[in-house]
Scaffold this motif. Structure first.
Motif, PDB file in Angstrom:
ATOM      1  N   PRO A  54      11.622   4.599 -11.859  1.00  0.00           N
ATOM      2  CA  PRO A  54      11.585   3.544 -13.183  1.00  0.00           C
ATOM      3  C   PRO A  54      10.448   4.143 -13.774  1.00  0.00           C
ATOM      4  O   PRO A  54       9.280   4.760 -13.148  1.00  0.00           O
ATOM      5  N   GLU A  55      10.314   4.254 -15.024  1.00  0.00           N
ATOM      6  CA  GLU A  55       9.206   4.624 -15.994  1.00  0.00           C
ATOM      7  C   GLU A  55       8.178   3.846 -15.831  1.00  0.00           C
ATOM      8  O   GLU A  55       7.236   4.534 -16.134  1.00  0.00           O
ATOM      9  N   TRP A  56       8.165   2.770 -15.302  1.00  0.00           N
ATOM     10  CA  TRP A  56       6.633   2.047 -15.025  1.00  0.00           C
ATOM     11  C   TRP A  56       5.839   2.354 -13.990  1.00  0.00           C
ATOM     12  O   TRP A  56       4.856   1.725 -13.795  1.00  0.00           O
ATOM     13  N   CYS A  57       6.480   3.243 -13.053  1.00  0.00           N
ATOM     14  CA  CYS A  57       5.345   3.692 -11.853  1.00  0.00           C
ATOM     15  C   CYS A  57       4.199   4.121 -12.405  1.00  0.00           C
ATOM     16  O   CYS A  57       4.133   4.691 -13.431  1.00  0.00           O
ATOM     17  N   PHE A  58       3.197   4.023 -11.510  1.00  0.00           N
ATOM     18  CA  PHE A  58       1.703   4.469 -11.690  1.00  0.00           C
ATOM     19  C   PHE A  58       1.232   5.169 -10.651  1.00  0.00           C
ATOM     20  O   PHE A  58       1.718   4.860  -9.550  1.00  0.00           O
ATOM     21  N   ASN A  71       0.775  -1.136   0.047  1.00  0.00           N
ATOM     22  CA  ASN A  71      -0.119   0.059   0.120  1.00  0.00           C
ATOM     23  C   ASN A  71       0.732   1.175   0.233  1.00  0.00           C
ATOM     24  O   ASN A  71       2.236   1.191   0.571  1.00  0.00           O
ATOM     25  N   ARG A  72       0.270   2.098  -0.588  1.00  0.00           N
ATOM     26  CA  ARG A  72       0.807   3.623  -0.553  1.00  0.00           C
ATOM     27  C   ARG A  72       0.220   4.283   0.874  1.00  0.00           C
ATOM     28  O   ARG A  72      -0.953   3.956   1.043  1.00  0.00           O
ATOM     29  N   PRO A  73       0.720   5.554   1.177  1.00  0.00           N
ATOM     30  CA  PRO A  73      -0.067   5.847   2.328  1.00  0.00           C
ATOM     31  C   PRO A  73      -1.372   6.324   1.928  1.00  0.00           C
ATOM     32  O   PRO A  73      -2.327   6.311   3.027  1.00  0.00           O
ATOM     33  N   ASP A  74      -1.926   7.047   0.677  1.00  0.00           N
ATOM     34  CA  ASP A  74      -3.184   7.336   0.297  1.00  0.00           C
ATOM     35  C   ASP A  74      -3.870   6.103   0.107  1.00  0.00           C
ATOM     36  O   ASP A  74      -5.071   6.346  -0.315  1.00  0.00           O
ATOM     37  N   THR A  75      -3.284   4.952   0.002  1.00  0.00           N
ATOM     38  CA  THR A  75      -4.293   3.644  -0.145  1.00  0.00           C
ATOM     39  C   THR A  75      -4.401   2.700   0.854  1.00  0.00           C
ATOM     40  O   THR A  75      -5.247   1.813   0.630  1.00  0.00           O
ATOM     41  N   SER A  76      -3.755   2.842   1.927  1.00  0.00           N
ATOM     42  CA  SER A  76      -3.840   2.150   3.014  1.00  0.00           C
ATOM     43  C   SER A  76      -5.112   2.209   3.983  1.00  0.00           C
ATOM     44  O   SER A  76      -5.464   3.158   4.274  1.00  0.00           O
ATOM     45  N   PRO A  77      -5.949   1.265   4.235  1.00  0.00           N
ATOM     46  CA  PRO A  77      -7.017   1.259   4.938  1.00  0.00           C
ATOM     47  C   PRO A  77      -6.777   1.446   6.447  1.00  0.00           C
ATOM     48  O   PRO A  77      -7.652   1.962   7.132  1.00  0.00           O
ATOM     49  N   LEU A 113       6.394   3.376  -6.267  1.00  0.00           N
ATOM     50  CA  LEU A 113       4.805   3.574  -6.713  1.00  0.00           C
ATOM     51  C   LEU A 113       4.240   4.764  -6.225  1.00  0.00           C
ATOM     52  O   LEU A 113       2.943   5.183  -5.776  1.00  0.00           O
ATOM     53  N   ASN A 114       5.151   6.054  -6.216  1.00  0.00           N
ATOM     54  CA  ASN A 114       4.738   7.396  -5.654  1.00  0.00           C
ATOM     55  C   ASN A 114       5.855   8.288  -5.816  1.00  0.00           C
ATOM     56  O   ASN A 114       7.129   7.720  -6.250  1.00  0.00           O
ATOM     57  N   SER A 115       5.783   9.372  -5.560  1.00  0.00           N
ATOM     58  CA  SER A 115       6.621  10.525  -6.064  1.00  0.00           C
ATOM     59  C   SER A 115       7.432  11.010  -4.803  1.00  0.00           C
ATOM     60  O   SER A 115       8.197  11.985  -4.710  1.00  0.00           O
ATOM     61  N   TYR A 116       7.298  10.221  -3.432  1.00  0.00           N
ATOM     62  CA  TYR A 116       7.844  10.578  -2.378  1.00  0.00           C
ATOM     63  C   TYR A 116       9.509  10.561  -2.432  1.00  0.00           C
ATOM     64  O   TYR A 116      10.162   9.902  -2.769  1.00  0.00           O
TER      65      TYR A 116
END
Length: 307
Positions: free
Chosen positions: A303-307, A116-122, A137-140
């Motif tokens: 990496p370029e494949w980040c989303f 999870n990212r911080p903004d997706t974590s339940p 998977l984030n821009s941190y």
């Protein structure tokens, strides 16, 4: 071998993980000679993290210290054991591994993907997030010691059975090789090993083992138990393959909590962890200690494949 105690437990609410390494040291003292790099702790308390602004208030100095210490240990020893602590330490341990072996493979043995990212974590629990930072998977903007990136094809999941929606989406989107407990029960650990063998090839390997990958009936002293997990014989079968056929360099053992459960349950959980560990303690290995790379401290591009 090298031993690093990483008593960071700020990723989850259950306290006690900072005490876990003491018993591991006693076990190692009875089994082998080792270089002790001490215990790494933190004053950071458990805080829920639901945004990157929350993370900005989170003290990452313990993780930076851990990454620096592990890199040094790995560069001078044939095998390094990192004893946690909660599984958020994987951000530091795998960053250190990647700084020395940028194409190495990581086997993440866990009930949870910790993706999870911080903004997706339940839950906002930090120990459910380290893989998202490793995969970028984030821009941190992480400290340079924690900025090494893991490609999806370098990661192999084993034992998953409790995923949040974003984690399922990310695994499918990135094509991360995953052998969940349903697959293991249907096809057996021999088939898992056969497929992992093809994925690893001749690369160096880091294993990150969470005790909650095991079924709670055999390893109950952990903070987030999930039913229908790995059986002891399945875990040890995997360990026997890894130690016999791979260039393993380092191992995390995390989430064994001596304050959860009865004395018998704690003993049972530790003994399984030690049975797993014992397979990795090197007796005679001919590899030479590697040298620190000249580009230590450089920060790879996301990496370029980040989303």
């Amino acid at each position: 071998m090298a031993f690093v105690g990483i008593g960071l437990e700020c990723g989850q609410v259950n306290k006690g993980l900072s005490l876990s390494s003491h018993r591991a040291r006693n076990f190692l003292n009875s089994e082998t000679k080792f270089s002790d790099y001490g215990d790494i702790g933190s004053d950071q308390k458990y805080e829920k993290i639901f945004s990157y602004s929350d993370l900005d208030q989170f003290d990452l100095s313990g993780y930076v210290h851990a990454a620096q210490t592990i890199r040094t240990a790995m560069a001078t020893h044939q095998f390094t054991l990192n004893w946690g602590g909660d599984h958020s330490i994987g951000w530091a341990t795998i960053s250190a591994f990647l700084s020395l072996y940028p194409n190495g493979k990581v086997i993440w043995i866990d009930a949870h993907a910790d993706l999870n990212r911080p903004d997706t974590s339940p839950t906002g629990s930090f120990h459910g997030m380290p893989v998202s930072f490793l995969l970028g998977l984030n821009s941190y903007m992480a400290p340079k010691e924690l900025s090494y990136r893991l490609r999806p094809d370098q990661l192999i999941y084993v034992g998953l059975r409790s995923l949040d929606p974003f984690e399922t989406e990310a695994i499918n989107h990135l094509g991360i090789p995953t052998f969940d407990c349903n697959f293991i029960k249907e096809f057996g650990m021999k088939e898992v090993i056969s497929q992992i063998r093809k994925l690893i090839k001749s690369e160096q390997v880091h294993i990150s083992f969470d005790i909650d990958s095991l079924d709670p009936t055999v390893a109950p002293s952990t903070g987030v138990p999930v039913p229908a997990g790995l059986e002891a014989h399945e875990l040890l079968q995997l360990a026997d393959y890894l130690t016999a056929e791979t260039k393993y360099t380092s191992l995390d053992i995390v989430e064994i909590n001596p304050l959860i459960g009865t004395v018998e349950e704690v003993n049972r959980t530790y003994n399984l962890g030690f049975s797993f560990l014992k397979r990795f303690i090197p007796q005679q290995r001919s590899e030479h200690a590697i040298q620190l790379e000249s580009n230590q401290g450089t920060v790879p591009v996301a990496p370029e494949w980040c989303f």
